[in-house]
Write an enzyme that holds these catalytic residues in place. Structure first.
Site, short mmCIF file in Angstrom:
data_model
loop_
_atom_site.label_atom_id
_atom_site.label_comp_id
_atom_site.label_asym_id
_atom_site.label_seq_id
_atom_site.Cartn_x
_atom_site.Cartn_y
_atom_site.Cartn_z
CE LYS A 190 34.32 20.73 33.01
NZ LYS A 190 34.48 20.99 34.45
CB THR A 247 34.07 17.41 35.94
OG1 THR A 247 35.15 18.26 35.54
CG2 THR A 247 32.93 18.29 36.42
#
Length: 330
Positions: A190, A247
């Site tokens: 990610k 994120t």
């Protein structure tokens, strides 16, 4: 239960986790790579390098000596940057005993070996009880005691539950999961997609494009995770889409900001220096590229990030390549 816990690494996330554990009444030894930082924390209760505005609990004690930190407790929580973890583990082997429970909250893949952190731990501590901690959890919010949730993943149910009990409280909710591989892949990759999100944001081409890219990025994460042995459903949970969302869209995200700065003209080295901290995705993308080739997993977004970061392709050309790929079923 009130216990003693050693946190290996006093960066933003290590510092926030130490403070969170102390809020639950646990005594914490916060290991610092830099001796002066340990002295400063013990002298005035503030981390001089990270989250400097927050006074730490008296239950948090800092140490620089490996032996002191290792012998402080049988609960070792690692928050050491992945590419520096091997050097730390090598030095800790003489202090490890079978009574030690190991958890890791850092994210990444070792470039040299292509090993996940669980595999690194097994290399140095064969048979050790190991738990991976991951999920949407910016240190800047955890230190402020804002609500969040993460996953405690272990192949040993007792270990997953142990760390759940150690960490769980009203504003720090912990769920268990048996899929260590999936949780670790989700947490690592990610960061690469977050860099891609920052790169797109720098071009100011709209929310639609970013949402499409992040969604397709999740598909890449899932494909690689399943190829490595993870469960597909893990990537729809906290360690997958949850961690990716926070994120890829938050100003707290170092990886997002790294991508944004590079997209606006900085070199990778300049952007990393401006951040002043490790943006793990810049390292992880090297390992991801090798893993995708090794396991024949199609990862065009991750590949494009790699080419842009390491100067092989202009950002606008990389975007054009992605937009003009042959259409296919979702």
């Amino acid at each position: 239960m009130n216990s003693k816990v050693t946190v290996w690494g006093n960066g933003t996330w290590g510092t926030a986790l130490a403070q969170s554990l102390a809020r639950s009444g646990h005594e914490v030894c916060l290991w610092c790579f830099v001796e002066e930082e340990a002295r400063a924390i013990n002298a005035n209760g503030y981390n001089p390098s990270y989250l400097q505005d927050f006074q730490l609990s008296p239950l948090v004690h800092a140490a620089h000596a490996l032996q002191e930190a290792a012998e402080f407790s049988d609960y070792w929580l690692f928050v050491t940057p992945t590419q520096f973890l091997r050097a730390t583990l090598e030095k800790l082997v003489p202090f490890y005993t079978s009574h030690v429970e190991i958890a890791n909250a850092a994210k990444g893949v070792e470039i040299s070996s292509l090993k996940l952190i669980s595999q690194l731990m097994e290399e140095f501590f064969p048979g050790a009880a190991y738990t991976a901690l991951s999920g949407p959890s910016h240190a800047e919010e955890v230190i402020r005691n804002l609500p969040m949730a993460l996953v405690s993943a272990s192949r040993n149910r007792e270990s997953a539950t142990l760390w759940q009990k150690l960490l769980n409280r009203e504003t720090f909710r912990v769920y268990t999961n048996p899929d260590v591989t999936g949780v670790e892949v989700g947490g690592a990759v990610k960061n690469v997609v977050a860099i891609a999100s920052g790169l797109l944001h720098s071009l100011e081409i709209g929310d639609n494009a970013t949402a499409a890219m992040v969604t397709r990025g999740l598909s890449e994460i899932t494909r690689l995770g399943v190829a490595l042995g993870g469960r597909p459903q893990t990537f729809s949970g906290l360690a997958g889409i949850g961690d990716l969302m926070v994120t890829a869209y938050s100003r707290h995200s170092r990886n997002f900001r790294l991508g944004e700065m590079i997209g606006r003209g900085m070199t990778l080295n300049e952007a990393a220096a401006a951040l002043g901290q490790v943006a793990e995705g810049a390292y992880t993308v090297k390992a991801v590229k090798k893993l995708s080739e090794k396991f024949s997993v199609e990862m065009p977004i991750s590949s494009a990030v790699h080419e842009v970061l390491y100067g092989r392709l202009d950002l606008k050309d990389a975007l054009q390549n992605l937009l003009t790929r042959d259409p296919k079923p979702e």
